[in-house]
Design an enzyme around this catalytic site. Structure first.
Site, PDB file in Angstrom:
ATOM      1  CG  ASP A 107      -1.742   0.399   1.231  1.00  0.00           C
ATOM      2  OD1 ASP A 107      -1.778   1.781   0.715  1.00  0.00           O
ATOM      3  OD2 ASP A 107      -2.901   0.650   1.606  1.00  0.00           O
ATOM      4  CG  ASP A 130      -8.511   1.437  -8.549  1.00  0.00           C
ATOM      5  OD1 ASP A 130      -8.230   0.850  -9.169  1.00  0.00           O
ATOM      6  OD2 ASP A 130      -7.277   0.936  -7.903  1.00  0.00           O
ATOM      7  CE  LYS A 204      -1.609  -3.335 -23.529  1.00  0.00           C
ATOM      8  NZ  LYS A 204      -0.057  -3.912 -22.607  1.00  0.00           N
ATOM      9  CG  PHE A 205      -6.820   2.133 -16.556  1.00  0.00           C
ATOM     10  CD1 PHE A 205      -6.708   3.329 -16.756  1.00  0.00           C
ATOM     11  CD2 PHE A 205      -7.005   0.870 -16.454  1.00  0.00           C
ATOM     12  CE1 PHE A 205      -8.355   3.421 -16.321  1.00  0.00           C
ATOM     13  CE2 PHE A 205      -8.186   1.168 -15.760  1.00  0.00           C
ATOM     14  CZ  PHE A 205      -8.452   1.999 -15.216  1.00  0.00           C
TER      15      PHE A 205
HETATM   16  C1  LIG Z   1      -6.455   2.100 -12.507  1.00  0.00           C
HETATM   17  S1  LIG Z   1      -5.413   1.200 -12.043  1.00  0.00           S
HETATM   18  C2  LIG Z   1      -4.561   2.315 -13.668  1.00  0.00           C
HETATM   19  C3  LIG Z   1      -2.546   1.647 -13.625  1.00  0.00           C
HETATM   20  C4  LIG Z   1      -1.863   2.258 -14.035  1.00  0.00           C
HETATM   21  N1  LIG Z   1      -1.177   3.494 -13.988  1.00  0.00           N
HETATM   22  C5  LIG Z   1      -2.525   2.677 -15.555  1.00  0.00           C
HETATM   23  O1  LIG Z   1      -2.108   3.766 -16.019  1.00  0.00           O
HETATM   24  O2  LIG Z   1      -2.470   1.989 -16.114  1.00  0.00           O
HETATM   25  C6  LIG Z   1      -4.585   2.108 -10.526  1.00  0.00           C
HETATM   26  C7  LIG Z   1      -3.770   1.178 -10.120  1.00  0.00           C
HETATM   27  O3  LIG Z   1      -3.900   1.710  -8.491  1.00  0.00           O
HETATM   28  C8  LIG Z   1      -3.600   0.058  -7.925  1.00  0.00           C
HETATM   29  N2  LIG Z   1      -3.554   1.359  -6.280  1.00  0.00           N
HETATM   30  C9  LIG Z   1      -5.198   1.697  -5.859  1.00  0.00           C
HETATM   31  N3  LIG Z   1      -4.963   1.544  -4.311  1.00  0.00           N
HETATM   32  C10 LIG Z   1      -2.761   2.050  -4.469  1.00  0.00           C
HETATM   33  C11 LIG Z   1      -2.026   1.980  -3.024  1.00  0.00           C
HETATM   34  N4  LIG Z   1      -3.071   2.338  -2.161  1.00  0.00           N
HETATM   35  N5  LIG Z   1      -0.857   1.618  -2.867  1.00  0.00           N
HETATM   36  C12 LIG Z   1      -0.783   1.250  -4.783  1.00  0.00           C
HETATM   37  N6  LIG Z   1      -1.555   0.866  -5.424  1.00  0.00           N
HETATM   38  C13 LIG Z   1      -2.365   1.184  -5.064  1.00  0.00           C
HETATM   39  C14 LIG Z   1      -4.419  -0.951  -7.883  1.00  0.00           C
HETATM   40  O4  LIG Z   1      -3.967  -2.014  -8.042  1.00  0.00           O
HETATM   41  C15 LIG Z   1      -4.171  -0.273  -9.404  1.00  0.00           C
HETATM   42  O5  LIG Z   1      -3.450  -1.307 -10.222  1.00  0.00           O
END
Ligand SMILES: C[S@@+](CC[C@H](N)C(=O)[O-])C[C@H]1O[C@@H](n2cnc3c(N)ncnc32)[C@H](O)[C@@H]1O
Length: 229
Positions: A107, A130, A204-205
């Site tokens: 986290d 997210d 890709k997102f």
């Molecule tokens: C919607 S995805 C976007 C992934 C990437 N940044 C992209 O643009 O393709 C958000 C990512 O943030 C991670 N995430 C969310 N909260 C987090 C936290 N507190 N610590 C680490 N990772 C986190 C999730 O597991 C997820 O893989």
């Protein structure tokens, strides 16, 4: 890392690694993975004193890999909880012989709180966090006043905080929260979004969002010393 007492901004999904990602993970995690215990000495970890950039939530690692390739003189730390992304990035690290990436499974809030020293980072990237778009879930969004304050403390003065999202409502929250933090100055203009920076790699997102007709909002801030009034 210690178990969190705060509201989590993520859900640990049971994403599976492909066999080749699993192999890369087994072979390479001990070399490129960081399992924090106490405050990290980032220069010792990378065995050099180059700038240190953190990507929070690197997902499948598209941006992290591209940035590390484009800037071999910068060290990148990526944190996420999404296992397949670790396999994918580790495979790429090996294929491209990248020595400037380290990964942390955990986290980001705990990493910032307990394992990164004050003023230890030159840049933090938060790309497409997210969105927690349902009103009752908004409290799970990462970008809240306490988080931004914490993040600011880990950046050096002059350091960059770059955020991007494809949810307008979250973009507005980001703008409101970061503008209100006295440690940040908007690099574009007060209260303004930034034009999409050419050097932010397309993930890709983001591509998927574009196909669904979503807009994208970038916000770029510099860490400053707050003025004493
Ligand atoms: C919607 S995805 C976007 C992934 C990437 N940044 C992209 O643009 O393709 C958000 C990512 O943030 C991670 N995430 C969310 N909260 C987090 C936290 N507190 N610590 C680490 N990772 C986190 C999730 O597991 C997820 O893989």
């Amino acid at each position: 890392m210690q178990s969190p007492s705060h509201i989590r901004s993520f859900v640990r999904r049971n994403g599976r690694m492909t066999p080749s990602q699993q192999l890369a993970y087994t072979d390479l995690w001990s070399h490129y993975g960081i399992e924090p215990d106490g405050v990290l000495d980032l220069n010792a970890i990378f065995a050099r004193t180059q700038p240190k950039h953190l990507e929070i939530g690197f997902g499948m690692g598209d941006a992290l890999i591209a940035m590390a390739q484009q800037h071999p003189d910068v060290d990148y730390i990526g944190i996420d909880v999404h296992l397949p992304g670790f396999g994918k990035v580790l495979k790429q690290i090996e294929a491209e012989q990248l020595s400037n990436i380290r990964l942390i499974n955990g986290d980001a809030v705990l990493l910032l709180q307990h394992h990164l020293a004050i003023a230890s980072l030159d840049a933090v990237y938060l790309f497409f966090p997210d969105p927690w778009h349902k009103k009752r879930h908004n409290k799970r969004r990462l970008v809240q006043p306490d988080f931004v304050e914490l993040l600011a403390s880990r950046l050096k003065v002059g350091g960059l905080f770059h955020l991007a999202t494809d949810w307008q409502d979250y973009a507005e929250q980001m703008l409101q929260v970061v503008e209100a933090c006295p440690h940040f100055q908007n690099l574009t203009a007060p209260n303004s979004y930034a034009p999409r920076p050419a050097d932010r790699p397309l993930t890709k997102f983001e591509l998927r969002g574009q196909r669904h007709g979503h807009g994208v909002w970038d916000l770029r801030y510099q860490k400053i010393e707050p003025t004493q009034d």
